[in-house]
Scaffold this motif. Structure first.
Motif, mmCIF file in Angstrom:
data_model
loop_
_atom_site.group_PDB
_atom_site.id
_atom_site.type_symbol
_atom_site.label_atom_id
_atom_site.label_comp_id
_atom_site.label_asym_id
_atom_site.label_seq_id
_atom_site.Cartn_x
_atom_site.Cartn_y
_atom_site.Cartn_z
ATOM 1 N N ILE A 77 -15.656 -21.387 -19.703
ATOM 2 C CA ILE A 77 -14.414 -20.635 -19.896
ATOM 3 C C ILE A 77 -13.313 -21.214 -19.013
ATOM 4 N N SER A 93 -13.791 -6.012 -18.981
ATOM 5 C CA SER A 93 -14.703 -6.596 -19.968
ATOM 6 C C SER A 93 -15.732 -7.503 -19.315
ATOM 7 N N CYS A 94 -15.437 -7.942 -18.129
ATOM 8 C CA CYS A 94 -16.268 -8.960 -17.482
ATOM 9 C C CYS A 94 -17.380 -8.303 -16.664
ATOM 10 N N SER A 96 -20.143 -9.467 -15.582
ATOM 11 C CA SER A 96 -20.805 -10.299 -14.569
ATOM 12 C C SER A 96 -20.028 -10.343 -13.257
ATOM 13 N N ALA A 98 -17.251 -12.056 -12.842
ATOM 14 C CA ALA A 98 -16.566 -13.345 -12.680
ATOM 15 C C ALA A 98 -15.057 -13.172 -12.573
ATOM 16 N N LEU A 99 -14.548 -12.082 -13.132
ATOM 17 C CA LEU A 99 -13.114 -11.797 -13.070
ATOM 18 C C LEU A 99 -12.898 -10.550 -12.232
ATOM 19 N N PHE A 110 -10.806 -15.713 -10.642
ATOM 20 C CA PHE A 110 -11.852 -16.137 -11.574
ATOM 21 C C PHE A 110 -12.884 -16.961 -10.804
ATOM 22 N N CYS A 115 -19.761 -16.668 -14.296
ATOM 23 C CA CYS A 115 -19.506 -16.468 -15.728
ATOM 24 C C CYS A 115 -20.782 -16.666 -16.543
ATOM 25 N N ILE A 116 -21.069 -15.734 -17.440
ATOM 26 C CA ILE A 116 -22.256 -15.837 -18.302
ATOM 27 C C ILE A 116 -21.860 -16.171 -19.745
ATOM 28 N N LEU A 117 -20.609 -16.562 -19.921
ATOM 29 C CA LEU A 117 -20.110 -17.039 -21.213
ATOM 30 C C LEU A 117 -20.240 -16.013 -22.341
ATOM 31 N N CYS A 118 -20.028 -14.742 -22.002
ATOM 32 C CA CYS A 118 -20.103 -13.712 -23.046
ATOM 33 C C CYS A 118 -18.871 -13.764 -23.954
ATOM 34 N N LYS A 119 -17.783 -14.362 -23.466
ATOM 35 C CA LYS A 119 -16.533 -14.572 -24.220
ATOM 36 C C LYS A 119 -15.746 -13.293 -24.484
ATOM 37 N N LEU A 120 -16.105 -12.190 -23.827
ATOM 38 C CA LEU A 120 -15.368 -10.944 -24.052
ATOM 39 C C LEU A 120 -13.926 -11.032 -23.556
ATOM 40 N N CYS A 121 -13.699 -11.867 -22.563
ATOM 41 C CA CYS A 121 -12.340 -11.991 -22.030
ATOM 42 C C CYS A 121 -11.395 -12.655 -23.033
HETATM 43 S S1 SF4 Z 1 -16.822 -15.165 -20.588
HETATM 44 FE FE1 SF4 Z 1 -17.617 -13.127 -20.019
HETATM 45 S S2 SF4 Z 1 -18.504 -13.453 -18.004
HETATM 46 FE FE2 SF4 Z 1 -17.186 -15.223 -18.386
HETATM 47 S S3 SF4 Z 1 -15.219 -14.697 -17.470
HETATM 48 FE FE3 SF4 Z 1 -15.127 -14.058 -19.638
HETATM 49 S S4 SF4 Z 1 -15.759 -11.880 -19.634
HETATM 50 FE FE4 SF4 Z 1 -16.387 -12.780 -17.667
#
Ligand code: SF4
Ligand code: SF4
Length: 136
Positions: A77, A93-94, A96, A98-99, A110, A115-121
Motif C-alpha cells: 500500500i 478501517s485499519c 491492524s 498501520a494507520l 502510516f 499493514c496486512i494488505l486488506c485494502k479497506l483504506c
Molecule cells: S491495507 Fe488495510 S492494513 Fe494496510 S493500511 Fe490499508 S487498512 Fe490498514
C-alpha cells in the motif's frame, strides 16, 4: 530469507494442521499475519515464512501438492501524504493499526510493517489517497 505468501485452503480442508507440518517437515519459522478461516468454507492465511530459499521452495511445493493454493504477497500500500488532511476516516478501517492519528500533532502516521494488505483504506479515504503497487 523472509517471504510473505497468501495461502488459500479449499472448502473443507481449512482444519489441516498446515502450520504444524511446516515446522515438522521443513523447519520453517513463520508468523501468521492474517487469518480468515471458517469451518466448511475456503480459508485464507497470510504467512511470513522465514527459512533458507531451498526450504521455503520445498514447503511451498508441498502445500501446493496438498491442494493448497499459495501465491506471493506481491503488492504493498502507498498513499499520497502531501494531500492528506488527517481527517482520520482511514484509521477506523485499519484493524491492524498501520494507520493512526495521535497527539500531539494529530497527523496521520502510516506504518507499512503493520499493514496486512486488506485494502479497506482504498475506499475509506474520501480523497482516494491510497493505492497499491508492487512490492520491492
Ligand atoms: S491495507 Fe488495510 S492494513 Fe494496510 S493500511 Fe490499508 S487498512 Fe490498514
Ligand atoms: S482518510 Fe485520507 S485524508 Fe483522511 S487521514 Fe486517511 S489518508 Fe488522510
Amino acid at each position: 530469507m523472509v517471504r510473505k505468501v497468501v495461502v488459500t485452503f479449499p472448502a473443507g480442508s481449512a482444519g489441516r494442521s498446515l502450520t504444524y507440518e511446516l515446522i515438522k517437515k521443513f523447519d520453517i519459522m513463520f508468523s501468521i499475519i492474517k487469518a480468515d478461516i471458517d469451518a466448511g468454507r475456503r480459508g485464507k492465511l497470510v504467512l511470513e515464512l522465514d527459512a533458507d530459499e531451498d526450504r521455503i521452495r520445498k514447503a511451498i511445493k508441498y502445500m501446493e501438492e496438498s491442494g493448497v493454493e499459495v501465491s506471493p504477497l506481491e503488492s504493498k500500500i502507498k498513499y499520497d501524504s502531501t494531500l492528506c488532511i488527517s481527517c482520520g476516516a482511514c484509521t477506523s478501517s485499519c484493524l491492524s493499526g498501520a494507520l493512526s492519528i495521535k497527539a500531539p500533532d494529530w497527523k496521520l502516521v502510516f506504518q507499512p510493517d503493520k499493514c496486512i494488505l486488506c485494502k479497506l483504506c482504498l475506499t475509506a479515504c474520501p480523497l482516494r489517497l491510497f493505492s497499491t503497487e508492487f512490492a520491492d
